[in-house]
Write a protein that holds these residues in place. Structure first.
Motif, PDB file in Angstrom:
ATOM      1  N   VAL A  51       0.889  -1.101   0.032  1.00  0.00           N
ATOM      2  CA  VAL A  51      -0.218  -0.019   0.012  1.00  0.00           C
ATOM      3  C   VAL A  51       0.975   1.301   0.012  1.00  0.00           C
ATOM      4  O   VAL A  51       0.416   2.155   0.617  1.00  0.00           O
ATOM      5  CB  VAL A  51      -1.013   0.072   1.114  1.00  0.00           C
ATOM      6  N   ASP A  55      -2.516   6.089   2.865  1.00  0.00           N
ATOM      7  CA  ASP A  55      -2.527   6.173   4.277  1.00  0.00           C
ATOM      8  C   ASP A  55      -3.905   6.760   4.643  1.00  0.00           C
ATOM      9  O   ASP A  55      -4.803   7.010   3.775  1.00  0.00           O
ATOM     10  CB  ASP A  55      -1.594   7.479   4.776  1.00  0.00           C
ATOM     11  N   THR A  56      -4.233   7.024   5.797  1.00  0.00           N
ATOM     12  CA  THR A  56      -5.513   7.280   6.521  1.00  0.00           C
ATOM     13  C   THR A  56      -5.739   8.519   5.609  1.00  0.00           C
ATOM     14  O   THR A  56      -4.978   9.343   5.853  1.00  0.00           O
ATOM     15  CB  THR A  56      -5.582   7.407   8.077  1.00  0.00           C
ATOM     16  N   VAL A  70      -9.944   6.398   2.876  1.00  0.00           N
ATOM     17  CA  VAL A  70      -9.405   5.551   3.527  1.00  0.00           C
ATOM     18  C   VAL A  70      -9.418   5.935   5.075  1.00  0.00           C
ATOM     19  O   VAL A  70      -8.935   6.909   5.237  1.00  0.00           O
ATOM     20  CB  VAL A  70      -8.048   5.189   2.971  1.00  0.00           C
ATOM     21  N   VAL A  73      -5.658   1.928   7.793  1.00  0.00           N
ATOM     22  CA  VAL A  73      -4.645   0.866   7.194  1.00  0.00           C
ATOM     23  C   VAL A  73      -3.902   0.508   8.358  1.00  0.00           C
ATOM     24  O   VAL A  73      -3.243   1.199   9.377  1.00  0.00           O
ATOM     25  CB  VAL A  73      -3.499   1.818   6.504  1.00  0.00           C
ATOM     26  N   ALA A  84      -6.666  -2.113   4.256  1.00  0.00           N
ATOM     27  CA  ALA A  84      -6.926  -0.804   4.237  1.00  0.00           C
ATOM     28  C   ALA A  84      -8.763  -0.955   4.442  1.00  0.00           C
ATOM     29  O   ALA A  84      -9.237  -1.948   3.857  1.00  0.00           O
ATOM     30  CB  ALA A  84      -6.932  -0.118   2.915  1.00  0.00           C
TER      31      ALA A  84
END
Length: 167
Positions: A51, A55-56, A70, A73, A84
């Protein structure tokens, strides 16, 4: 008694502080303006081998249009895959054969997750896992493979040396 200059400094400082607080609120909301958000959402999971760049807060898009983000993670300690959690608006009922691909905005841009809905008649339920995934592609490893393939001996050089010809 305060002077006019001190009062002006106080109000300028208060204005700067108010702008800083507003900017902090805007950035914490993911860059959304007040009142511009989707209604109810549901979460879907996707396990990727890589990934990189996700990220968030990363965008989740369908057809290039941002539809979600997202929300988490994490690394699964059993499978060693990156999981995710995708928050998608409830108005989008995604088929069970939906694919999740990590895409890049360009050479120097960030990454996002592209959802490609399939044609199944059944839909994913909240908490379901998207099975068809494609992880991030490392641009550096692709360039290294290209360089390695170009640096090997040429076919014509190998055949002329084998026949005993002078280079």
């Amino acid at each position: 008694m305060t002077s006019t200059a001190e009062r002006a400094e106080f109000w300028v400082g208060a204005a700067v502080l108010a702008v800083a607080v507003a900017f902090l609120g805007w950035s914490a909301s993911g860059g959304k303006l007040f009142g511009t958000h989707f209604g109810a959402t549901y979460d879907l999971r996707a396990a990727f081998p890589n990934v990189d760049g996700i990220d968030t807060g990363t965008d989740v898009r369908i057809g290039g249009v941002k539809v979600g983000r997202v929300s988490a993670v994490r690394l699964n300690p059993t499978t060693f895959q990156a999981e995710a959690t995708l928050s998608v608006p409830s108005e989008f009922k995604l088929p069970i054969d939906t694919a999740a691909l990590i895409q890049s905005n360009g050479l120097l841009g960030g990454a996002y997750i592209e959802l490609q809905p399939g044609g199944a008649t059944e839909n994913l339920a909240p908490g379901d896992e998207i099975e068809d995934v494609q992880g991030a592609v490392s641009l550096i490893s692709l360039m290294m493979k290209f360089v390695d393939s170009q640096s090997g001996p040429k076919k014509s050089d190998e055949t002329s040396t084998e026949k005993g010809a002078q280079p």
